[in-house]
Design a protein around this motif. Sequence first.
Motif, PDB file in Angstrom:
ATOM      1  N   ASN A  61       0.682   1.758   6.770  1.00 17.88           N
ATOM      2  CA  ASN A  61       0.520   1.758   6.032  1.00 17.88           C
ATOM      3  C   ASN A  61      -1.412   2.929   5.973  1.00 17.88           C
ATOM      4  O   ASN A  61      -1.280   3.315   5.349  1.00 17.88           O
ATOM      5  CB  ASN A  61      -1.426   0.940   6.560  1.00 17.88           C
ATOM      6  N   LYS A  63       0.251   6.119   5.724  1.00 20.08           N
ATOM      7  CA  LYS A  63       1.193   6.594   4.416  1.00 20.08           C
ATOM      8  C   LYS A  63       0.904   5.741   3.279  1.00 20.08           C
ATOM      9  O   LYS A  63       1.342   5.845   2.526  1.00 20.08           O
ATOM     10  CB  LYS A  63       2.940   6.559   5.158  1.00 20.08           C
ATOM     11  N   GLY A  64       0.242   4.799   3.164  1.00 20.40           N
ATOM     12  CA  GLY A  64      -0.068   4.154   1.096  1.00 20.40           C
ATOM     13  C   GLY A  64       0.160   2.612   1.257  1.00 20.40           C
ATOM     14  O   GLY A  64      -0.364   2.000   0.579  1.00 20.40           O
ATOM     15  N   GLY A  68       0.786   1.059  -2.592  1.00 19.18           N
ATOM     16  CA  GLY A  68       0.197   0.808  -2.400  1.00 19.18           C
ATOM     17  C   GLY A  68      -1.220  -0.445  -2.122  1.00 19.18           C
ATOM     18  O   GLY A  68      -2.112  -0.250  -1.903  1.00 19.18           O
ATOM     19  N   LYS A  70      -1.748  -2.374   2.020  1.00 16.43           N
ATOM     20  CA  LYS A  70      -2.221  -2.469   3.002  1.00 16.43           C
ATOM     21  C   LYS A  70      -1.533  -4.146   3.510  1.00 16.43           C
ATOM     22  O   LYS A  70      -1.191  -4.707   3.046  1.00 16.43           O
ATOM     23  CB  LYS A  70      -3.369  -2.930   3.538  1.00 16.43           C
TER      24      LYS A  70
END
Length: 88
Positions: A61, A63-64, A68, A70
């Motif tokens: 999460n 790192k994105g 896109g 979570k």
Amino acid sequence: MHRRSTLKALIAAMALAGLAAIPAHAADTIKVGVLHSLSGAMAISETVLKDTVLMAIDKINAKGGVLGKKLEPVVVDPVANWPPEFDS
């Protein structure tokens, strides 16, 4: 033995994250089931596995997330209580 279990949990979390990359439906998060005994006979070894999976999800999460989105852990305690005939 403890290292091996931790490594297996981390690999499982990464595999789940990879599978989550396949879009199933439009949602803000991707739910990831975390099914480890947190009480009962197996709690002493499986609590660490739960913590490892949650740590891996936090890192993903941070790192994105995945595509896109979570990851959202859903922690369930199956309560591993062995029947008396299995006690040594």
